[in-house]
Write an enzyme that holds these catalytic residues in place. Sequence first.
Site, PDB file in Angstrom:
ATOM      1  N   GLY A  11      59.773 107.045  83.141  1.00  0.00           N
ATOM      2  CA  GLY A  11      59.391 106.165  84.069  1.00  0.00           C
ATOM      3  C   GLY A  11      60.088 104.938  83.739  1.00  0.00           C
ATOM      4  N   GLY A  14      60.979 101.496  85.906  1.00  0.00           N
ATOM      5  CA  GLY A  14      60.072 100.567  86.375  1.00  0.00           C
ATOM      6  C   GLY A  14      59.909  99.283  85.709  1.00  0.00           C
ATOM      7  CG  LEU A  16      55.289  98.667  80.644  1.00  0.00           C
ATOM      8  CD1 LEU A  16      55.133  97.138  80.029  1.00  0.00           C
ATOM      9  CD2 LEU A  16      53.999  99.201  80.508  1.00  0.00           C
ATOM     10  CG  ASP A  37      62.798 106.431  86.351  1.00  0.00           C
ATOM     11  OD1 ASP A  37      62.171 105.477  85.677  1.00  0.00           O
ATOM     12  OD2 ASP A  37      62.734 106.858  87.417  1.00  0.00           O
ATOM     13  CB  ILE A  38      62.543 110.866  88.973  1.00  0.00           C
ATOM     14  CG1 ILE A  38      62.784 112.099  89.866  1.00  0.00           C
ATOM     15  CG2 ILE A  38      61.726 109.710  89.691  1.00  0.00           C
ATOM     16  CD1 ILE A  38      61.575 112.827  90.379  1.00  0.00           C
ATOM     17  CG  ASP A  54      60.316 115.887  88.384  1.00  0.00           C
ATOM     18  OD1 ASP A  54      59.478 115.215  88.210  1.00  0.00           O
ATOM     19  OD2 ASP A  54      60.387 116.724  89.133  1.00  0.00           O
ATOM     20  CE1 TYR A 143      48.250 103.231  88.785  1.00  0.00           C
ATOM     21  CE2 TYR A 143      46.648 101.777  89.222  1.00  0.00           C
ATOM     22  CZ  TYR A 143      47.607 101.961  88.634  1.00  0.00           C
ATOM     23  OH  TYR A 143      48.198 101.197  87.506  1.00  0.00           O
ATOM     24  CE  LYS A 147      47.852 104.698  85.726  1.00  0.00           C
ATOM     25  NZ  LYS A 147      48.800 105.058  84.914  1.00  0.00           N
TER      26      LYS A 147
HETATM   27  C1  AKB Z   1      48.568  97.668  90.629  1.00  0.00           C
HETATM   28  O1  AKB Z   1      48.281  96.595  91.337  1.00  0.00           O
HETATM   29  O2  AKB Z   1      48.213  98.789  91.101  1.00  0.00           O
HETATM   30  C2  AKB Z   1      48.817  97.631  89.462  1.00  0.00           C
HETATM   31  C3  AKB Z   1      47.783  97.760  88.301  1.00  0.00           C
HETATM   32  C4  AKB Z   1      46.707  96.589  88.243  1.00  0.00           C
HETATM   33  O3  AKB Z   1      47.409  98.890  87.737  1.00  0.00           O
HETATM   34  N1  AKB Z   1      49.566  96.485  88.945  1.00  0.00           N
END
Ligand code: AKB
Length: 316
Positions: A11, A14, A16, A37-38, A54, A143, A147
Amino acid sequence: MNKEGKILVIGACGQLGTELVEELRKRNGVENVIASDIADVTPALEGGPFLKLDVLNADQVNKTIEDNGIVEVFHLAAILSAKGETMPLKAWDINMNGLMNILEAARTYKLKVFWPSSIAVFGLNTPKDLTPQDTVMQPNTVYGMSKLAGELWCQYYFEKYGVDVRSIRYPGLIGWKSLPGGGTTDYAVDIFHKALAGDKFECFLSEKTGLPMMYMPDAVRGTLELMDADAERLTVRTSYNLSGMSFTPEGIFAELKKHFPEFEIEYKPDFRQAIADSWPSSIDDAQASKDWDWQPEYDLSKMSEDIITNLKKISF
Ligand code: AKB
């Protein structure tokens, strides 16, 4: 410095990844850091080894690790908060199964791993101010859910299999070298570009929405400090809270007005407002300071000066 083998960044194209690869190449030598990266290689990454990869393809991941003598992996590929809400099942697939492929590879090939978590692991019933390391965690985005689950998997692989996996709960990351994509904190990067271009800024969050943020040089240094830290000192194997600064859209706008007196803003909150409202406004990172001496260097005004100076250089 990793002396025994090569580093793989997944990745890498991106926000970061771009800056982490640059720093890793400086520290370890260009040939020892393989960006992947993909997506196609970006100009920023062209100066060193790059592979199309991938992360959902476990065979391809394992072959890359074997063929290149990889000993350390930074697995950064993910779908962020706002984009994740538009494609929940795909976001879950990429975020979870990508991580599982890396954890399995780490177990097999005895890799050291860095994997980013996020302030998105917290939710509406988490204490908002100075959010503690250990607290209520009921995220309401895909998301955030991925996480949180990922943090527990990291801890599981550490405890059951001794995999040395380390992680940080990043706040919103702000840099000038590349643009973020699909996040709720992205407005804090876009606002600089609009101010410099002399355009009015339309903000998708309301003026009083305070969020934790961090300037990219702090994020990169913090990541590498955690990776260099003595394993004996680390007490957190889910993910470390990390704090840089906190501000609202009206706060960063006021800061930018000092540099661009004509700059204008209009607040037009959209679906990302609800995501931001479920996140902390500031983070307690005492555990990171205690375990690996974490200290941020940049506040809002120091960061703004630095970004504006650099963006001015590249736009003329
Ligand atoms: C997002 O906004 O989704 C990211 C995060 C805070 O993980 N920047």
